[in-house]
Design a protein around this motif. Structure first.
Motif, PDB file in Angstrom:
ATOM      1  N   PHE A   1       0.870  -1.176   0.000  1.00  0.00           N
ATOM      2  CA  PHE A   1       0.000   0.000   0.000  1.00  0.00           C
ATOM      3  C   PHE A   1       0.900   1.218   0.000  1.00  0.00           C
ATOM      4  CE2 PHE A   1      -2.735   3.266   1.880  1.00  0.00           C
ATOM      5  CZ  PHE A   1      -3.884   3.090   1.133  1.00  0.00           C
ATOM      6  N   ASP A   2       0.710   2.092  -0.974  1.00  0.00           N
ATOM      7  CA  ASP A   2       1.605   3.242  -1.091  1.00  0.00           C
ATOM      8  C   ASP A   2       0.861   4.391  -1.756  1.00  0.00           C
ATOM      9  OD1 ASP A   2       3.560   5.090  -1.557  1.00  0.00           O
ATOM     10  OD2 ASP A   2       4.944   3.714  -2.560  1.00  0.00           O
ATOM     11  N   ILE A   3       0.515   5.415  -0.953  1.00  0.00           N
ATOM     12  CA  ILE A   3      -0.272   6.537  -1.481  1.00  0.00           C
ATOM     13  C   ILE A   3       0.539   7.419  -2.418  1.00  0.00           C
ATOM     14  CG2 ILE A   3      -1.962   6.645   0.387  1.00  0.00           C
ATOM     15  CD1 ILE A   3      -0.192   8.854   1.646  1.00  0.00           C
ATOM     16  N   THR A   4       1.860   7.189  -2.499  1.00  0.00           N
ATOM     17  CA  THR A   4       2.653   7.992  -3.440  1.00  0.00           C
ATOM     18  C   THR A   4       2.632   7.415  -4.855  1.00  0.00           C
ATOM     19  OG1 THR A   4       4.787   6.896  -3.078  1.00  0.00           O
ATOM     20  CG2 THR A   4       4.210   8.660  -1.550  1.00  0.00           C
ATOM     21  N   VAL A   5       1.836   6.351  -5.073  1.00  0.00           N
ATOM     22  CA  VAL A   5       1.761   5.774  -6.432  1.00  0.00           C
ATOM     23  C   VAL A   5       1.005   6.686  -7.405  1.00  0.00           C
ATOM     24  CG1 VAL A   5       1.897   3.319  -5.807  1.00  0.00           C
ATOM     25  CG2 VAL A   5      -0.344   4.433  -5.994  1.00  0.00           C
ATOM     26  N   GLY A   6       0.484   7.817  -6.893  1.00  0.00           N
ATOM     27  CA  GLY A   6      -0.347   8.695  -7.727  1.00  0.00           C
ATOM     28  C   GLY A   6       0.229   8.992  -9.102  1.00  0.00           C
TER      29      GLY A   6
ATOM     30  N   ALA B   1      -9.796   7.087   0.964  1.00  0.00           N
ATOM     31  CA  ALA B   1     -10.678   8.222   1.280  1.00  0.00           C
ATOM     32  C   ALA B   1     -12.160   7.834   1.273  1.00  0.00           C
ATOM     33  CB  ALA B   1     -10.434   9.369   0.301  1.00  0.00           C
ATOM     34  N   LYS B   2     -12.539   6.901   0.408  1.00  0.00           N
ATOM     35  CA  LYS B   2     -13.947   6.461   0.392  1.00  0.00           C
ATOM     36  C   LYS B   2     -14.289   5.856   1.757  1.00  0.00           C
ATOM     37  CE  LYS B   2     -14.044   3.701  -3.250  1.00  0.00           C
ATOM     38  NZ  LYS B   2     -12.757   3.782  -3.927  1.00  0.00           N
ATOM     39  N   GLY B   3     -13.410   4.995   2.234  1.00  0.00           N
ATOM     40  CA  GLY B   3     -13.629   4.378   3.542  1.00  0.00           C
ATOM     41  C   GLY B   3     -13.674   5.421   4.647  1.00  0.00           C
TER      42      GLY B   3
ATOM     43  N   HIS C   1      -6.645  -1.201 -12.026  1.00  0.00           N
ATOM     44  CA  HIS C   1      -6.331   0.138 -11.497  1.00  0.00           C
ATOM     45  C   HIS C   1      -5.506   0.063 -10.208  1.00  0.00           C
ATOM     46  CE1 HIS C   1      -9.867   0.787  -8.469  1.00  0.00           C
ATOM     47  NE2 HIS C   1      -9.502  -0.464  -8.493  1.00  0.00           N
ATOM     48  N   THR C   2      -5.232  -1.143  -9.748  1.00  0.00           N
ATOM     49  CA  THR C   2      -4.374  -1.298  -8.573  1.00  0.00           C
ATOM     50  C   THR C   2      -2.944  -1.497  -9.038  1.00  0.00           C
ATOM     51  OG1 THR C   2      -6.200  -2.260  -7.346  1.00  0.00           O
ATOM     52  CG2 THR C   2      -4.001  -2.647  -6.471  1.00  0.00           C
ATOM     53  N   ILE C   3      -2.055  -0.610  -8.576  1.00  0.00           N
ATOM     54  CA  ILE C   3      -0.663  -0.614  -9.040  1.00  0.00           C
ATOM     55  C   ILE C   3       0.219  -1.296  -7.994  1.00  0.00           C
ATOM     56  CG2 ILE C   3       1.277   0.867  -9.755  1.00  0.00           C
ATOM     57  CD1 ILE C   3      -1.104   1.254 -11.617  1.00  0.00           C
TER      58      ILE C   3
HETATM   59  P1  ADP Z   1     -10.483  -1.117  -4.866  1.00  0.00           P
HETATM   60  O1  ADP Z   1     -11.887  -1.010  -4.338  1.00  0.00           O
HETATM   61  O2  ADP Z   1     -10.347  -1.966  -6.075  1.00  0.00           O
HETATM   62  O3  ADP Z   1      -9.460  -1.395  -3.796  1.00  0.00           O
HETATM   63  P2  ADP Z   1      -9.907   1.574  -4.423  1.00  0.00           P
HETATM   64  O4  ADP Z   1     -10.734   2.646  -5.048  1.00  0.00           O
HETATM   65  O5  ADP Z   1     -10.009   1.312  -2.979  1.00  0.00           O
HETATM   66  O6  ADP Z   1     -10.167   0.304  -5.310  1.00  0.00           O
HETATM   67  O7  ADP Z   1      -8.361   1.842  -4.710  1.00  0.00           O
HETATM   68  C1  ADP Z   1      -7.868   1.911  -6.008  1.00  0.00           C
HETATM   69  C2  ADP Z   1      -7.259   3.272  -6.272  1.00  0.00           C
HETATM   70  O8  ADP Z   1      -6.169   3.465  -5.345  1.00  0.00           O
HETATM   71  C3  ADP Z   1      -6.644   3.373  -7.645  1.00  0.00           C
HETATM   72  O9  ADP Z   1      -7.558   3.915  -8.571  1.00  0.00           O
HETATM   73  C4  ADP Z   1      -5.472   4.310  -7.396  1.00  0.00           C
HETATM   74  O10 ADP Z   1      -5.905   5.661  -7.420  1.00  0.00           O
HETATM   75  C5  ADP Z   1      -5.032   3.989  -5.978  1.00  0.00           C
HETATM   76  N1  ADP Z   1      -3.990   2.953  -5.905  1.00  0.00           N
HETATM   77  C6  ADP Z   1      -3.583   2.064  -6.874  1.00  0.00           C
HETATM   78  N2  ADP Z   1      -2.632   1.257  -6.421  1.00  0.00           N
HETATM   79  C7  ADP Z   1      -2.386   1.622  -5.124  1.00  0.00           C
HETATM   80  C8  ADP Z   1      -1.473   1.163  -4.115  1.00  0.00           C
HETATM   81  N3  ADP Z   1      -0.636   0.169  -4.343  1.00  0.00           N
HETATM   82  N4  ADP Z   1      -1.524   1.797  -2.905  1.00  0.00           N
HETATM   83  C9  ADP Z   1      -2.363   2.801  -2.674  1.00  0.00           C
HETATM   84  N5  ADP Z   1      -3.239   3.288  -3.578  1.00  0.00           N
HETATM   85  C10 ADP Z   1      -3.255   2.704  -4.791  1.00  0.00           C
END
Ligand code: ADP
Ligand code: MG
Length: 373
Positions: free
Chosen positions: A118-123, A181-183, A266-268
């Motif tokens: 989990f890494d919020i800098t993946v933006g 942020a949704k959570g 969309h998950t990196i």
């Molecule tokens: P999901 O419900 O599939 O988990 P989320 O909306 O919670 O989707 O998270 C996916 C979003 O988080 C992506 O669109 C991206 O903006 C961001 N993201 C992608 N990979 C990572 C990661 N490894 N760590 C944190 N945020 C990520």
């Protein structure tokens, strides 16, 4: 006489108030309030009848909570607190709101505990893969650009000073809180409803949920459908009866693009800078906090099937995973999930207990249902 007059006046006032209260029509339960938010939807279900004017007040209060989170954490709004932080000079401390600090701290904890999955800098990479606000054609980015952005990222590139309520960027990273942020928004709305004295409700933002109390006058628990990994139909494979907890689901089967027959999630994976490719199709997490559940669901999606379950076991996370297997999938749960849901419920759903080995299933067996009923 002079002492009885005020009492009389109070009685009249009370009577008038009661009368006007009675005249205000009641709305039958369940009361559903919904609308668009954070590029997805929100839905609140109140399981008690309520006066119409009260419902209007509650709806306004919910919208205030959502707007506050969006104004702070959206990367789609240039003037948001987060967008401003993302433009701040490298190395310079920025004072941040307690809410944003709280989400940044939680994100760091999940980063550490998930070994950087989990890494919020993946933006910057999310944008490069066209899943973020930088609109661009959906295609695979060139390698040199990938390498360049990959070299800049890492959870340690954002430094937090929790005592002083400030943070700074240590390199030109673009912080993206979409996975948490949704959570957090769900938690904020749930806290607000509780503070208003409402005991029985469901809050849902894009599939991240908080469930409180019961769903009807018969005190039945809320029911949450866990979907099969199928991007074309919404089909609930498991319906879990739950209450007083948060539920988050992460899945690679809804938000993705395809190029030359290859599917890009969309998950990196922050270790490679590329969308995850493994067979883990969905992760459902139960927790006391929707923000933590949301972040962890994404973290475990990055880790892949086996590492996700190992991490869940180590961290005591309540997790149900669905792993693709040919045309069907296999289901597995962590010990904490089994404890929360109960062995009897697992047996009834046909989900193997931890250690019993995965169960195999096929799409044909699925029962059509709504996500929440
Ligand atoms: P999901 O419900 O599939 O988990 P989320 O909306 O919670 O989707 O998270 C996916 C979003 O988080 C992506 O669109 C991206 O903006 C961001 N993201 C992608 N990979 C990572 C990661 N490894 N760590 C944190 N945020 C990520
Ligand atoms: Mg998430």
């Amino acid at each position: 006489m002079s002492r009885r007059l005020p009492l009389f006046a109070v009685c009249v006032l009370l009577f008038a108030t009661l009368l006007s209260g009675c005249r205000e029509p009641l709305r039958e339960a369940p009361i559903t309030l919904k609308g668009p938010i954070f590029g997805t939807y929100y839905q609140v279900i109140l399981a008690e009848p309520m006066r119409r004017d009260e419902v209007a007040d509650i709806e306004a209060g919910i919208l205030d909570e959502l707007e506050a989170v969006d104004a702070s954490m959206s990367t789609y709004r240039e003037a948001s607190e987060l967008s401003t932080f993302n433009r701040s000079p490298i190395g310079e401390w920025q004072p941040l709101s307690p809410e944003l600090m709280q989400v940044l701290e939680l994100s760091q904890q999940v980063s550490r505990a998930s070994n950087g999955a989990f890494d919020i800098t993946v933006g910057g990479l999310v944008n490069l893969w066209s899943f973020g606000p930088e609109a661009r054609p959906e295609s695979v980015p060139p390698n040199n650009q990938l390498e360049e952005r990959l070299a800049q990222i890492g959870p340690d590139k954002v430094e937090l000073d929790t005592q002083a309520g400030r943070a700074r960027r240590l390199s030109d990273v673009y912080v993206d809180l979409s996975a948490v942020a949704k959570g957090f928004g769900v938690d904020q709305v749930a806290d607000y409803l509780e503070a208003e004295g409402i005991e029985n409700f469901l809050v849902d933002i894009g599939g991240e949920l908080v469930l409180r109390g019961h769903r009807d006058a018969d005190a039945m628990p809320w029911r949450v459908g866990v979907e099969v990994p199928n991007e074309h139909r919404q089909v609930a494979q498991y319906v879990l009866a739950l209450s007083n907890l948060a539920v988050a689901t992460s899945g690679d089967y809804r938000n993705y693009f395809e190029e030359n027959g290859q599917r890009y999630s969309h998950t990196i994976d922050p270790r490679t800078g590329r969308p995850v490719e493994h067979a883990l199709a969905s992760v459902t997490l139960l927790s006391d906090s929707a923000a933590a559940a949301d972040a962890w669901a994404t973290a475990l999606s990055v880790l892949g099937p086996q590492a996700a379950l190992n991490t869940a076991r180590r961290e005591g996370l309540a997790v149900l995973t669905l792993e693709r297997d040919g045309e069907g999938w296999v289901s597995q749960v962590s010990p904490a999930f089994a404890e929360r849901v109960g062995d009897a419920a697992l047996d009834k759903l046909g989900i193997p207990r931890p250690g019993q080995g995965p169960v195999q299933d096929s799409v044909q067996d699925a029962v059509p249902d709504n996500k929440e009923t």
